[in-house]
Design a protein around this motif. Sequence first.
Motif, PDB file in Angstrom:
ATOM      1  N   SER A  47      65.591  40.013  46.050  1.00 52.24           N
ATOM      2  CA  SER A  47      65.449  41.065  45.039  1.00 52.24           C
ATOM      3  C   SER A  47      64.500  40.661  43.916  1.00 52.24           C
ATOM      4  N   ILE A  48      63.336  40.145  44.284  1.00 51.15           N
ATOM      5  CA  ILE A  48      62.331  39.800  43.292  1.00 51.15           C
ATOM      6  C   ILE A  48      61.570  41.053  42.885  1.00 51.15           C
ATOM      7  N   GLN A  49      61.242  41.132  41.636  1.00 46.10           N
ATOM      8  CA  GLN A  49      60.580  42.324  41.127  1.00 46.10           C
ATOM      9  C   GLN A  49      59.204  42.519  41.772  1.00 46.10           C
ATOM     10  N   SER A  50      58.412  41.442  41.886  1.00 43.64           N
ATOM     11  CA  SER A  50      57.103  41.533  42.489  1.00 43.64           C
ATOM     12  C   SER A  50      56.692  40.177  43.017  1.00 43.64           C
ATOM     13  N   THR A  51      56.146  40.174  44.238  1.00 38.84           N
ATOM     14  CA  THR A  51      55.697  38.913  44.813  1.00 38.84           C
ATOM     15  C   THR A  51      54.188  38.915  45.012  1.00 38.84           C
ATOM     16  N   GLU A  52      53.487  39.921  44.491  1.00 39.82           N
ATOM     17  CA  GLU A  52      52.047  39.977  44.655  1.00 39.82           C
ATOM     18  C   GLU A  52      51.374  39.006  43.682  1.00 39.82           C
ATOM     19  N   ASN A  53      50.253  38.454  44.133  1.00 39.49           N
ATOM     20  CA  ASN A  53      49.441  37.577  43.306  1.00 39.49           C
ATOM     21  C   ASN A  53      50.268  36.533  42.560  1.00 39.49           C
ATOM     22  N   PRO A  54      50.907  35.622  43.279  1.00 38.54           N
ATOM     23  CA  PRO A  54      51.747  34.628  42.595  1.00 38.54           C
ATOM     24  C   PRO A  54      50.968  33.656  41.720  1.00 38.54           C
ATOM     25  N   PHE A  55      49.648  33.527  41.964  1.00 36.34           N
ATOM     26  CA  PHE A  55      48.844  32.595  41.168  1.00 36.34           C
ATOM     27  C   PHE A  55      47.767  33.346  40.403  1.00 36.34           C
ATOM     28  N   GLN A  56      47.094  32.651  39.494  1.00 37.23           N
ATOM     29  CA  GLN A  56      46.244  33.335  38.519  1.00 37.23           C
ATOM     30  C   GLN A  56      44.764  33.268  38.877  1.00 37.23           C
ATOM     31  N   ASP A  57      43.903  32.828  37.979  1.00 46.72           N
ATOM     32  CA  ASP A  57      42.458  32.915  38.187  1.00 46.72           C
ATOM     33  C   ASP A  57      41.947  31.847  39.154  1.00 46.72           C
ATOM     34  N   PHE A  58      41.100  32.297  40.079  1.00 52.74           N
ATOM     35  CA  PHE A  58      40.487  31.408  41.061  1.00 52.74           C
ATOM     36  C   PHE A  58      38.992  31.726  41.104  1.00 52.74           C
ATOM     37  N   TYR A  59      38.156  30.697  41.063  1.00 47.94           N
ATOM     38  CA  TYR A  59      36.714  30.959  41.079  1.00 47.94           C
ATOM     39  C   TYR A  59      35.998  29.961  41.982  1.00 47.94           C
ATOM     40  N   PHE A  60      35.121  30.514  42.810  1.00 48.88           N
ATOM     41  CA  PHE A  60      34.253  29.679  43.639  1.00 48.88           C
ATOM     42  C   PHE A  60      33.110  29.154  42.773  1.00 48.88           C
ATOM     43  N   ILE A  61      32.812  27.869  42.879  1.00 48.00           N
ATOM     44  CA  ILE A  61      31.634  27.290  42.240  1.00 48.00           C
ATOM     45  C   ILE A  61      30.703  26.867  43.368  1.00 48.00           C
ATOM     46  N   VAL A  62      29.680  27.661  43.615  1.00 49.28           N
ATOM     47  CA  VAL A  62      28.763  27.406  44.724  1.00 49.28           C
ATOM     48  C   VAL A  62      27.650  26.487  44.220  1.00 49.28           C
ATOM     49  N   ARG A  63      27.684  25.232  44.658  1.00 49.70           N
ATOM     50  CA  ARG A  63      26.718  24.224  44.201  1.00 49.70           C
ATOM     51  C   ARG A  63      25.449  24.253  45.055  1.00 49.70           C
ATOM     52  N   ASP A  64      24.318  23.933  44.425  1.00 50.73           N
ATOM     53  CA  ASP A  64      23.014  23.860  45.113  1.00 50.73           C
ATOM     54  C   ASP A  64      22.711  25.164  45.843  1.00 50.73           C
ATOM     55  N   SER A  65      23.048  26.272  45.205  1.00 48.22           N
ATOM     56  CA  SER A  65      22.905  27.570  45.846  1.00 48.22           C
ATOM     57  C   SER A  65      21.434  27.959  46.019  1.00 48.22           C
ATOM     58  N   ASP A  66      21.150  28.675  47.103  1.00 51.48           N
ATOM     59  CA  ASP A  66      19.807  29.206  47.362  1.00 51.48           C
ATOM     60  C   ASP A  66      19.715  30.690  47.020  1.00 51.48           C
ATOM     61  N   HIS A  67      20.811  31.247  46.442  1.00 53.10           N
ATOM     62  CA  HIS A  67      20.839  32.695  46.153  1.00 53.10           C
ATOM     63  C   HIS A  67      21.148  32.937  44.671  1.00 53.10           C
ATOM     64  N   LEU A  68      20.411  32.252  43.804  1.00 58.42           N
ATOM     65  CA  LEU A  68      20.719  32.292  42.373  1.00 58.42           C
ATOM     66  C   LEU A  68      20.474  33.659  41.745  1.00 58.42           C
ATOM     67  N   ASP A  69      19.658  34.473  42.382  1.00 62.19           N
ATOM     68  CA  ASP A  69      19.355  35.784  41.805  1.00 62.19           C
ATOM     69  C   ASP A  69      20.449  36.811  42.081  1.00 62.19           C
ATOM     70  N   GLU A  70      21.397  36.483  42.944  1.00 59.51           N
ATOM     71  CA  GLU A  70      22.479  37.411  43.241  1.00 59.51           C
ATOM     72  C   GLU A  70      23.459  37.500  42.073  1.00 59.51           C
ATOM     73  N   SER A  71      23.910  38.703  41.800  1.00 62.29           N
ATOM     74  CA  SER A  71      24.929  38.880  40.761  1.00 62.29           C
ATOM     75  C   SER A  71      26.293  38.468  41.310  1.00 62.29           C
TER      76      SER A  71
END
Length: 518
Positions: free
Chosen positions: A218-242
């Motif tokens: 009987s948990i109120q909500s089990t969606e998104n149990p964790f918070q902010d996650f971000y990919f850090i793409v190193r040595d990228s060849d697509h720097l102009d992409e938003s």
Amino acid sequence: MKAIAGILFVFVTVGVSFPTTTAQGNIEAVQIVEPTKTHSLQYVKDNKLEEILNSDEIKDRYVAVVSIVGLVQSGKSFMLNLFLNYLRETYQIFSRFTNGTYDTDWMNMNVTNGFKTAQNRNGTTKGIWAWPEIFIHDNITYGSESGNKVAIILLDTEGLFHIDTNLRHNTVIFALSTMFSSMQGYNVFKDVNSDTMQFLDIFSMYTVYGSSLMATQSIQSTENPFQDFYFIVRDSDHLDESESVILKRIFPDDGNDQNREMKERIKSVFKKIRAFQIPHLGGNVSRVTFNGDAALIDQRFKDKVATVVTDVLAPESIVIKEINGERVKAKDLAHFLKSFTDIVENNVTIATTLVEVLANASNWMVYANYVEHYDDLMRSNFNTVRNTSRPYFKPDELHQIHLENKNASMCQFKNRIKLGGEKFASPFEKMLNDTIDEHFINFCDTNDKMRLEFLRERNVSLSKLDGKQLWILVGLVVAVAFFAGVQTLRKKPECLSRCRNAQTPNQMKAVTEITTKA
């Protein structure tokens, strides 16, 4: 799996690495989770971070925990040192190890003045480490609430997929980092590929399964149990992409995507997913000879990193750590870090581990909040009685106040939705009951001291009166008593009648004569 291992090996061999360095001065990172000889993990007991989190200056602040995970020798520690430099310039520093003074230009500070980095394919970081400088801010706006006092903590993790580690070990490292963090980065090279997503999916399946176990309670909500996650793409060849283009490429809306279900599982784990692309450090940076001099780093790299760092760590971007919707304080985090020790050392599934760690951490915070709630109610009662003519409680009166405040705290605890249901909540309910009773004993002692102090001060005041003052005081008391008696007789004439009826004939004659003369 062989293909994955081959690609991972390529990632490892091309990763940027630096000569072994240590932080300037005596300050060094603090290990909080360490590997054992049996390739398991264990909590480092009585570590310095635990001491800091429980210190009076930090313990009641909310925490924001920032970490970076990634492949072994992918430059996680290097990125965290750039984070450190920004935090040193932007926030006030609480540290028992340094005077907290640094250069003001964070991008041009030495980038080895922090977590250790090394020219070593085996990796320098083992387990999980924390930086002992805590960065504090007294007015963070989080959600709709401003004025939050926050402590920011940085974590460095062991590189994933070392040749001597297995999938379970890597998943535990990732899981612990995710559970501890409110903002977690994932270092990848060139692009977010299928291997990265497959590993995230393995972790997601464990997490989703663990959440489903809790959902039966009987948990109120089990969606998104964790918070902010971000990919850090190193040595990228697509720097102009938003950023939106990157995310759309990682998580396409195409209904024919054969990995759609896997990606939906990954998205269900985190409340927010972002992506940043960073170029190579520049041709002037040599893996072998680089000494941390920021002047050698390419300006394009600096500009992109500045965007990442401010987007993640600026005061308006800080994400306070939450568990089951409860904001975590430093003292709660100290308990949370320690509580996983007995669980993760056992040979259990990661899903079970997630359930137990998260449920116990959540219930501990609810328990701690209502112990504090009871204490606040009692202190409020004591503050009120201090301003009265009798600045203490009678024993029965104090016991009744205790029962009312205890009942209010226990009822609110029972009404809160708690992870894991009654199975996990029952021990904390009993502990709350026992702790409140223990605290009541302390309040009884406080009340006794207040009573004795009042009596002592009153006796001292009386002892300071000289003979003349004492007779004046006695005269006033007699006068007040006489006046009170007269008023009583006036209000109740039947008392005077009874007195007259009780008089002897001689007394009556004397009264008559006096009345006649009058």
